[in-house]
Motif scaffolding. Structure first.
Motif, PDB file in Angstrom:
ATOM      1  N   LYS A 146       0.637  -0.975  -0.222  1.00 52.60           N
ATOM      2  CA  LYS A 146      -0.071   0.517   0.137  1.00 52.60           C
ATOM      3  C   LYS A 146       0.639   1.523  -0.261  1.00 52.60           C
ATOM      4  O   LYS A 146       0.479   2.325  -0.577  1.00 52.60           O
ATOM      5  CB  LYS A 146      -0.656  -0.448   1.172  1.00 52.60           C
ATOM      6  CG  LYS A 146      -1.820  -1.229   0.734  1.00 52.60           C
ATOM      7  CD  LYS A 146      -2.994  -1.152   2.661  1.00 52.60           C
ATOM      8  CE  LYS A 146      -3.582  -1.895   1.779  1.00 52.60           C
ATOM      9  NZ  LYS A 146      -5.037  -1.939   3.334  1.00 52.60           N
ATOM     10  N   ASN A 147       2.012   1.036   0.757  1.00 51.56           N
ATOM     11  CA  ASN A 147       2.709   2.522   0.593  1.00 51.56           C
ATOM     12  C   ASN A 147       4.416   1.664   0.184  1.00 51.56           C
ATOM     13  O   ASN A 147       5.407   1.682   0.956  1.00 51.56           O
ATOM     14  CB  ASN A 147       2.817   2.520   2.254  1.00 51.56           C
ATOM     15  CG  ASN A 147       1.671   3.713   2.733  1.00 51.56           C
ATOM     16  OD1 ASN A 147       0.916   4.508   2.231  1.00 51.56           O
ATOM     17  ND2 ASN A 147       1.621   3.049   3.734  1.00 51.56           N
ATOM     18  N   PRO A 148       4.588   1.486  -1.322  1.00 53.64           N
ATOM     19  CA  PRO A 148       5.569   1.141  -2.176  1.00 53.64           C
ATOM     20  C   PRO A 148       6.526   1.646  -1.577  1.00 53.64           C
ATOM     21  O   PRO A 148       6.773   2.876  -1.564  1.00 53.64           O
ATOM     22  CB  PRO A 148       5.349   0.659  -3.196  1.00 53.64           C
ATOM     23  CG  PRO A 148       4.133   2.000  -3.500  1.00 53.64           C
ATOM     24  CD  PRO A 148       3.191   2.023  -2.283  1.00 53.64           C
ATOM     25  N   ILE A 149       8.041   1.416  -1.025  1.00 55.81           N
ATOM     26  CA  ILE A 149       9.760   1.862  -1.033  1.00 55.81           C
ATOM     27  C   ILE A 149       9.926   2.636  -2.252  1.00 55.81           C
ATOM     28  O   ILE A 149       8.848   1.893  -3.378  1.00 55.81           O
ATOM     29  CB  ILE A 149      10.097   1.185  -0.886  1.00 55.81           C
ATOM     30  CG1 ILE A 149      11.067  -0.326  -1.381  1.00 55.81           C
ATOM     31  CG2 ILE A 149      10.138   0.495   0.883  1.00 55.81           C
ATOM     32  CD1 ILE A 149      11.880  -0.905  -0.890  1.00 55.81           C
ATOM     33  N   GLU A 150      10.416   4.010  -2.561  1.00 57.72           N
ATOM     34  CA  GLU A 150      10.536   3.874  -3.938  1.00 57.72           C
ATOM     35  C   GLU A 150      11.910   3.221  -5.032  1.00 57.72           C
ATOM     36  O   GLU A 150      11.683   3.209  -5.921  1.00 57.72           O
ATOM     37  CB  GLU A 150      11.804   5.189  -3.498  1.00 57.72           C
ATOM     38  CG  GLU A 150      12.418   6.377  -4.122  1.00 57.72           C
ATOM     39  CD  GLU A 150      13.246   6.952  -3.701  1.00 57.72           C
ATOM     40  OE1 GLU A 150      13.701   7.960  -4.902  1.00 57.72           O
ATOM     41  OE2 GLU A 150      13.214   7.620  -2.812  1.00 57.72           O
ATOM     42  N   PHE A 151      12.261   2.654  -4.242  1.00 50.88           N
ATOM     43  CA  PHE A 151      13.319   0.900  -4.919  1.00 50.88           C
ATOM     44  C   PHE A 151      12.376   0.536  -6.008  1.00 50.88           C
ATOM     45  O   PHE A 151      12.698  -0.018  -6.940  1.00 50.88           O
ATOM     46  CB  PHE A 151      13.585   0.216  -4.282  1.00 50.88           C
ATOM     47  CG  PHE A 151      14.543  -1.078  -4.444  1.00 50.88           C
ATOM     48  CD1 PHE A 151      16.218  -0.796  -5.607  1.00 50.88           C
ATOM     49  CD2 PHE A 151      13.991  -1.956  -4.677  1.00 50.88           C
ATOM     50  CE1 PHE A 151      16.926  -1.248  -5.624  1.00 50.88           C
ATOM     51  CE2 PHE A 151      14.214  -3.191  -5.345  1.00 50.88           C
ATOM     52  CZ  PHE A 151      15.954  -2.691  -6.036  1.00 50.88           C
ATOM     53  N   ALA A 152      11.271   0.212  -5.242  1.00 53.59           N
ATOM     54  CA  ALA A 152       9.997  -0.884  -6.113  1.00 53.59           C
ATOM     55  C   ALA A 152       9.207   0.113  -7.059  1.00 53.59           C
ATOM     56  O   ALA A 152       8.802  -0.691  -7.994  1.00 53.59           O
ATOM     57  CB  ALA A 152       8.762  -0.912  -5.644  1.00 53.59           C
TER      58      ALA A 152
END
Length: 348
Positions: free
Chosen positions: A292-298
Motif C-alpha cells: 500500500k505504501n511502496p518504497i521508492e526502489f520498487a
C-alpha cells in the motif's frame, strides 16, 4: 555371462559405519555421502589445483574463511570425480563471490537454491546431460556437481552453524540444481550473455526458485511461444512483482526454439518479452501483490502496466532439453540477490 564382484565384508562394514558417522555429525545434505578420507581429499585438491590450507574465499560479514580442504572434502562427499577438478575450482570461486550472497541464499524464507549452468565444450568433455530431463538429469556429472554447490551453500552459508535455514517451502533444487546447455546452439553459448567468448567453457551461478513448465503445443510462430513464456512470467504469485531485483532464466528446448529462431535472434526475443510481459499495476495491488505504501526502489506507478523485470539484462536464455515435446520453462531468480556470477573454466 555373469560377473561376480568380490567384496571384503569388513571393509564394507567399516565404510558403512563411516557413512553413518558422517550422517550423525551433520556432514550431509540428508543423503548418504562418500566419507572424505584423506587420500580422496588429497587427490581432489590436486585436481582442483590447490593446497589444503589455501584460503579460497570468505564470508566477511561472519568472519568466515573457507579453506581449499573444505571445498575438496565437500566435492568428495558429493560424489564428484577428480576429472571435474578445474570446473569445481571455478564453481567454488563463484560460490564464494560476495555478489552471490551465499548466506542470504541459505537463510531466506524464499527457500532459494543455487542454480549451476554449465556451458561450452566441457559439457561433452565431462558427460553432462543436456537433452532428456535436462532440468533434473539422472546423470552423475549434473547430479554431483549440482549437489556440491548445494552442500557448499549448506555448509558455508550457515555461518558455522550460527545461522539457520528459514525456507518457508524451499524446492527440490536445494539438493542439486545443475543444468547443462547444448554444445551447439541457435543463439550462441549461454556464457556469451556475460561477455565470455563463444569457445570458452564456463559455469554460471545464480540463486533461484524452482522451475515452472511452459506448455504450448499448438502455437505455430515464434511470437506465440514468446507470448506464452511472457505470460508465465506474469502470474500473480510471481515473487518478482514488488522488488523486481532478481530476474529469470528462460529454458528453450529444440521444438520451441525451432519456431522462435525463425523470427527472433536472442536480443530481439529478450526485447520482445521485456516489452510485452506486463500486467496492470492496479490489478496487482488489488490482489495484495503491491504494498500500500511502496518504497521508492520498487518504482510502483499506479495505473501503468508493470514488468516483473527492472531491466532487460535480468533475462537470460539457455538452450537445453530434448526433441519430442513443445515445452519450455522459466526459472525465477531469487529477488534477494541482484547478481549472477559467471566464471570461465580454466584448463587443468
Amino acid at each position: 555371462m555373469e560377473h561376480s564382484i568380490r567384496v571384503d565384508p569388513m571393509t564394507t562394514y567399516a565404510t558403512l559405519e563411516d557413512i553413518e558417522n558422517c550422517m550423525d555429525n551433520g556432514w550431509t545434505d540428508g543423503l548418504p555421502v562418500i566419507p572424505p578420507y584423506g587420500s580422496l581429499v588429497g587427490a581432489m585438491l590436486e585436481a582442483m589445483g590447490w593446497q589444503g590450507s589455501d584460503a579460497v574465499g570468505e564470508i566477511p560479514e561472519q568472519n568466515i574463511v573457507i579453506r581449499a580442504e573444505k571445498a575438496a572434502a565437500t566435492a568428495v562427499m558429493a560424489g564428484c570425480k577428480t576429472e571435474y577438478g578445474p570446473l569445481l575450482r571455478a564453481l567454488t570461486e563463484g560460490l564464494l563471490d560476495p555478489k552471490l550472497n551465499l548466506s542470504g541464499v541459505e537463510v531466506t524464507t524464499g527457500g532459494a537454491a543455487v542454480l549451476v549452468i554449465v556451458s561450452g565444450p566441457i559439457v561433452e568433455q565431462l558427460g553432462f546431460e543436456h537433452e532428456t530431463n535436462a532440468l533434473g538429469a539422472n546423470c552423475r556429472a549434473n547430479a554431483t556437481v549440482g549437489r556440491f554447490a548445494q552442500m557448499m551453500r549448506y555448509f558455508c552459508g550457515r555461518g558455522g552453524g550460527v545461522l539457520q535455514s528459514h525456507g518457508t517451502i524451499g524446492h527440490p533444487g536445494r539438493l542439486s540444481f545443475c543444468i547443462a546447455e547444448h554444445p551447439n546452439t541457435e543463439w550462441g553459448a549461454y556464457h556469451t550473455q556475460y561477455g565470455l567468448p563463444e569457445t570458452a567453457s564456463a559455469i554460471s551461478l545464480m540463486s533461484t526458485e524452482g522451475p515452472t513448465s511452459v506448455n504450448n503445443h499448438y502455437g505455430d510462430t515464434g511470437a506465440h511461444i514468446l507470448d506464452t513464456i511472457g505470460d508465465a512470467l506474469c502470474h500473480a504469485g510471481q515473487t518478482a512483482w514488488y522488488y523486481r531485483s532478481g530476474g529469470f532464466v528462460v529454458v528453450i528446448p529444440p521444438d520451441h526454439m525451432a519456431l522462435v529462431a525463425k523470427d527472433f535472434n536472442r536480443e530481439q526475443a529478450l526485447e520482445y518479452i521485456y516489452k510485452n510481459a506486463r500486467r496492470q499495476t492496479d490489478e496487482l495491488a488489488d490482489f495484495g501483490r503491491i504494498a500500500k505504501n511502496p518504497i521508492e526502489f520498487a518504482e510502483v506507478e499506479p495505473g501503468e502496466l508493470r514488468s516483473p523485470l527492472k531491466s532487460p539484462e535480468q533475462l537470460t536464455f539457455i538452450e537445453c532439453g530434448s526433441n519430442g515435446g513443445r515445452f519450455s520453462a522459466i526459472i525465477p531468480r531469487w529477488v534477494g540477490s541482484t547478481h549472477a556470477v559467471c566464471k570461465q573454466i580454466k584448463s587443468a
